[in-house]
Design a protein around this motif. Structure first.
Motif, PDB file in Angstrom:
ATOM      1  N   ASN A  92       2.548   6.482  -0.968  1.00  0.00           N
ATOM      2  CA  ASN A  92       3.513   5.878  -0.052  1.00  0.00           C
ATOM      3  C   ASN A  92       2.858   5.533   1.275  1.00  0.00           C
ATOM      4  OD1 ASN A  92       5.657   6.009  -1.826  1.00  0.00           O
ATOM      5  ND2 ASN A  92       6.440   7.917  -1.001  1.00  0.00           N
ATOM      6  N   LYS A  93       3.147   4.335   1.759  1.00  0.00           N
ATOM      7  CA  LYS A  93       2.716   3.872   3.074  1.00  0.00           C
ATOM      8  C   LYS A  93       3.941   3.841   3.971  1.00  0.00           C
ATOM      9  CE  LYS A  93      -0.985   2.884   3.424  1.00  0.00           C
ATOM     10  NZ  LYS A  93      -2.085   3.801   3.706  1.00  0.00           N
TER      11      LYS A  93
ATOM     12  N   THR B 128      15.299  -3.154   0.313  1.00  0.00           N
ATOM     13  CA  THR B 128      16.621  -2.554   0.496  1.00  0.00           C
ATOM     14  C   THR B 128      17.682  -3.269  -0.334  1.00  0.00           C
ATOM     15  OG1 THR B 128      16.916  -3.881   2.493  1.00  0.00           O
ATOM     16  CG2 THR B 128      16.158  -1.609   2.786  1.00  0.00           C
ATOM     17  N   SER B 129      17.392  -4.482  -0.795  1.00  0.00           N
ATOM     18  CA  SER B 129      18.335  -5.193  -1.671  1.00  0.00           C
ATOM     19  C   SER B 129      18.156  -4.787  -3.135  1.00  0.00           C
ATOM     20  CB  SER B 129      18.180  -6.708  -1.521  1.00  0.00           C
ATOM     21  OG  SER B 129      16.916  -7.126  -1.978  1.00  0.00           O
TER      22      SER B 129
ATOM     23  N   LEU C 120       8.059  -6.829   4.936  1.00  0.00           N
ATOM     24  CA  LEU C 120       7.630  -5.460   4.669  1.00  0.00           C
ATOM     25  C   LEU C 120       7.932  -4.535   5.845  1.00  0.00           C
ATOM     26  CD1 LEU C 120       4.177  -6.184   2.987  1.00  0.00           C
ATOM     27  CD2 LEU C 120       6.397  -5.847   1.894  1.00  0.00           C
ATOM     28  N   ALA C 121       8.725  -5.024   6.795  1.00  0.00           N
ATOM     29  CA  ALA C 121       9.018  -4.258   8.005  1.00  0.00           C
ATOM     30  C   ALA C 121      10.022  -3.139   7.728  1.00  0.00           C
ATOM     31  CB  ALA C 121       9.576  -5.186   9.088  1.00  0.00           C
ATOM     32  N   THR C 122      10.011  -2.132   8.605  1.00  0.00           N
ATOM     33  CA  THR C 122      10.976  -1.048   8.546  1.00  0.00           C
ATOM     34  C   THR C 122      12.381  -1.631   8.499  1.00  0.00           C
ATOM     35  OG1 THR C 122       9.505   0.361   9.842  1.00  0.00           O
ATOM     36  CG2 THR C 122      11.816   0.995   9.785  1.00  0.00           C
ATOM     37  N   GLY C 123      13.209  -1.111   7.638  1.00  0.00           N
ATOM     38  CA  GLY C 123      14.582  -1.594   7.499  1.00  0.00           C
ATOM     39  C   GLY C 123      14.737  -2.616   6.391  1.00  0.00           C
ATOM     40  N   ALA C 124      13.636  -3.250   5.983  1.00  0.00           N
ATOM     41  CA  ALA C 124      13.686  -4.251   4.916  1.00  0.00           C
ATOM     42  C   ALA C 124      13.241  -3.676   3.582  1.00  0.00           C
ATOM     43  CB  ALA C 124      12.821  -5.460   5.273  1.00  0.00           C
ATOM     44  N   VAL C 125      12.566  -2.519   3.628  1.00  0.00           N
ATOM     45  CA  VAL C 125      12.037  -1.919   2.403  1.00  0.00           C
ATOM     46  C   VAL C 125      12.467  -0.456   2.294  1.00  0.00           C
ATOM     47  CG1 VAL C 125      10.043  -3.441   2.276  1.00  0.00           C
ATOM     48  CG2 VAL C 125       9.835  -1.277   3.458  1.00  0.00           C
ATOM     49  N   VAL C 126      12.624  -0.006   1.054  1.00  0.00           N
ATOM     50  CA  VAL C 126      12.867   1.406   0.782  1.00  0.00           C
ATOM     51  C   VAL C 126      11.532   2.127   0.800  1.00  0.00           C
ATOM     52  CG1 VAL C 126      13.742   3.067  -0.916  1.00  0.00           C
ATOM     53  CG2 VAL C 126      14.925   0.869  -0.588  1.00  0.00           C
ATOM     54  N   TYR C 127      10.523   1.503   0.153  1.00  0.00           N
ATOM     55  CA  TYR C 127       9.177   2.055   0.181  1.00  0.00           C
ATOM     56  C   TYR C 127       8.133   0.993  -0.093  1.00  0.00           C
ATOM     57  CZ  TYR C 127       9.287   2.230  -4.979  1.00  0.00           C
ATOM     58  OH  TYR C 127       9.370   1.909  -6.310  1.00  0.00           O
ATOM     59  N   ILE C 128       6.920   1.294   0.340  1.00  0.00           N
ATOM     60  CA  ILE C 128       5.718   0.518   0.028  1.00  0.00           C
ATOM     61  C   ILE C 128       4.712   1.531  -0.509  1.00  0.00           C
ATOM     62  CG2 ILE C 128       3.819  -0.897   0.922  1.00  0.00           C
ATOM     63  CD1 ILE C 128       5.666  -1.621   3.290  1.00  0.00           C
ATOM     64  N   ARG C 129       4.125   1.234  -1.660  1.00  0.00           N
ATOM     65  CA  ARG C 129       3.092   2.116  -2.222  1.00  0.00           C
ATOM     66  C   ARG C 129       1.812   1.328  -2.434  1.00  0.00           C
ATOM     67  NH1 ARG C 129       7.230   4.661  -6.379  1.00  0.00           N
ATOM     68  NH2 ARG C 129       8.149   6.183  -4.969  1.00  0.00           N
ATOM     69  N   LYS C 130       0.708   1.942  -2.071  1.00  0.00           N
ATOM     70  CA  LYS C 130      -0.618   1.378  -2.318  1.00  0.00           C
ATOM     71  C   LYS C 130      -1.348   2.356  -3.210  1.00  0.00           C
ATOM     72  CE  LYS C 130      -4.409   1.372   0.472  1.00  0.00           C
ATOM     73  NZ  LYS C 130      -5.173   1.097   1.690  1.00  0.00           N
TER      74      LYS C 130
END
Length: 61
Positions: A19-20, A46-47, A5-15
Motif C-alpha cells: 500500500n502507498k 472511491t467509485s 490518484l489524489a487523496t479522496g479519489a482512491v480507496v487504495y494504491i498498491r505498488k
C-alpha cells in the motif's frame, strides 16, 4: 483515460502489493533515483472501479 490518484479519489494504491499513501498529487510519478524494473500497480477508486497496470521503468540517465 485519466483517473485521479489524489487523496479522496482512491480507496487504495498498491505498488507491487504494498500500500502507498495517496497525497495531493493526481498522477503517478517516479523519482530519478527509483531503480529500473517492472512495477505492478493496483488502484481502487472511491467509485468502486479497480485499475491495474504494469510499468516497465527505465530511468533517464
Amino acid at each position: 483515460m485519466r483517473i485521479s490518484l489524489a487523496t479522496g479519489a482512491v480507496v487504495y494504491i498498491r505498488k507491487n502489493g504494498i500500500n502507498k499513501t495517496p497525497d495531493d498529487q493526481e498522477t503517478l510519478w517516479f523519482a530519478a533515483t527509483n531503480p529500473a524494473g517492472q512495477y505492478e500497480f493496483e488502484v481502487l477508486t472511491t467509485s468502486g472501479k479497480l485499475y491495474t497496470a504494469i510499468l516497465n521503468w527505465v530511468p533517464t540517465p
